[in-house]
Design a protein around this motif. Sequence first.
Motif, mmCIF file in Angstrom:
data_model
loop_
_atom_site.group_PDB
_atom_site.id
_atom_site.type_symbol
_atom_site.label_atom_id
_atom_site.label_comp_id
_atom_site.label_asym_id
_atom_site.label_seq_id
_atom_site.Cartn_x
_atom_site.Cartn_y
_atom_site.Cartn_z
ATOM 1 N N ASP A 124 12.650 -62.533 -5.854
ATOM 2 C CA ASP A 124 11.629 -61.758 -5.412
ATOM 3 C C ASP A 124 10.439 -61.988 -6.409
ATOM 4 O O ASP A 124 9.235 -62.169 -5.861
ATOM 5 N N ALA A 149 7.004 -48.594 -0.035
ATOM 6 C CA ALA A 149 7.590 -49.680 0.929
ATOM 7 C C ALA A 149 7.674 -49.036 2.335
ATOM 8 O O ALA A 149 7.618 -47.660 2.443
ATOM 9 N N SER A 168 14.553 -56.425 3.521
ATOM 10 C CA SER A 168 13.911 -57.473 2.533
ATOM 11 C C SER A 168 12.625 -57.336 1.794
ATOM 12 O O SER A 168 12.376 -57.584 0.802
ATOM 13 N N VAL A 169 11.789 -56.534 2.936
ATOM 14 C CA VAL A 169 10.362 -56.248 2.103
ATOM 15 C C VAL A 169 10.690 -55.270 1.284
ATOM 16 O O VAL A 169 10.054 -55.233 0.144
ATOM 17 N N THR A 170 11.334 -54.207 1.560
ATOM 18 C CA THR A 170 11.600 -53.164 0.641
ATOM 19 C C THR A 170 12.313 -53.457 -0.768
ATOM 20 O O THR A 170 11.869 -53.097 -1.810
ATOM 21 N N LEU A 200 3.704 -60.189 2.620
ATOM 22 C CA LEU A 200 5.313 -59.960 2.756
ATOM 23 C C LEU A 200 5.502 -59.630 4.353
ATOM 24 O O LEU A 200 6.293 -60.242 4.881
ATOM 25 N N ALA A 201 4.671 -58.671 4.878
ATOM 26 C CA ALA A 201 5.063 -58.293 6.222
ATOM 27 C C ALA A 201 4.592 -59.345 7.172
ATOM 28 O O ALA A 201 5.190 -59.700 8.254
ATOM 29 N N LEU A 251 10.285 -61.567 7.385
ATOM 30 C CA LEU A 251 11.361 -60.926 6.465
ATOM 31 C C LEU A 251 11.569 -59.556 7.134
ATOM 32 O O LEU A 251 10.881 -58.937 7.969
ATOM 33 N N ARG A 264 4.698 -62.623 6.786
ATOM 34 C CA ARG A 264 5.448 -63.843 6.219
ATOM 35 C C ARG A 264 5.957 -64.583 7.469
ATOM 36 O O ARG A 264 6.625 -63.807 8.361
ATOM 37 N N LEU A 280 9.402 -55.350 -2.711
ATOM 38 C CA LEU A 280 8.448 -54.453 -3.463
ATOM 39 C C LEU A 280 9.025 -53.788 -4.532
ATOM 40 O O LEU A 280 8.352 -53.347 -5.502
ATOM 41 N N GLN A 304 1.932 -56.664 -0.077
ATOM 42 C CA GLN A 304 2.818 -55.780 0.806
ATOM 43 C C GLN A 304 2.487 -56.396 2.058
ATOM 44 O O GLN A 304 3.235 -56.696 2.867
#
Length: 122
Positions: free
Chosen positions: A35, A108, A77-79, A66-67, A73, A69, A82, A63
Motif C-alpha cells: 500500500d 475512508a 482495498s481503498v479502505t 485510488l477510487a 480497486l 484507478r 487509506l 483518495q
Amino acid sequence: MTGALAPERGIELFLRHVSIERGLSPNTVAAYRRDLAAYAAWLDEAGVADLGAVDPARLRAYQGALADREPPLTPASVTRALSSVRSLHRFHHEEGTLAEDAGARLRAPKRAQTLPKAISIE
C-alpha cells in the motif's frame, strides 16, 4: 520537527516500527509495504519529495486517485490503502518527525452494505 523526510525513508522507518516494535505479522507488514509503495509512487509522480509537505487536500486527491484507478480497486482495498497511509502519517506525527498529522481527518468511503441472503424453505 526535523528537516525533510523523504517518503521512502519515512515508509522504511514505519515498516520497521510495525514489524519490530509492534510485532505485526509478516503478511500484515507486506500489505503495508504494498500500500505504501503505491502511495510513494503517487507522491513521486506528484512531485512531492517530503512527507511534511503532504496536507489533507493532497491526501483527498490520493483518495480520489485510488477510487479512479484502472483496474478499479474494491471499496475494501481503498479502505485498507487509506488506513495504511493514515497509519504512516500518524506514526510520524507521534514520533515528532512530522509537525502535522495530515491523515487525521481523512475518512475512508463508506462500504456498501449487502442484504443477507434469504434462507430457502428446504
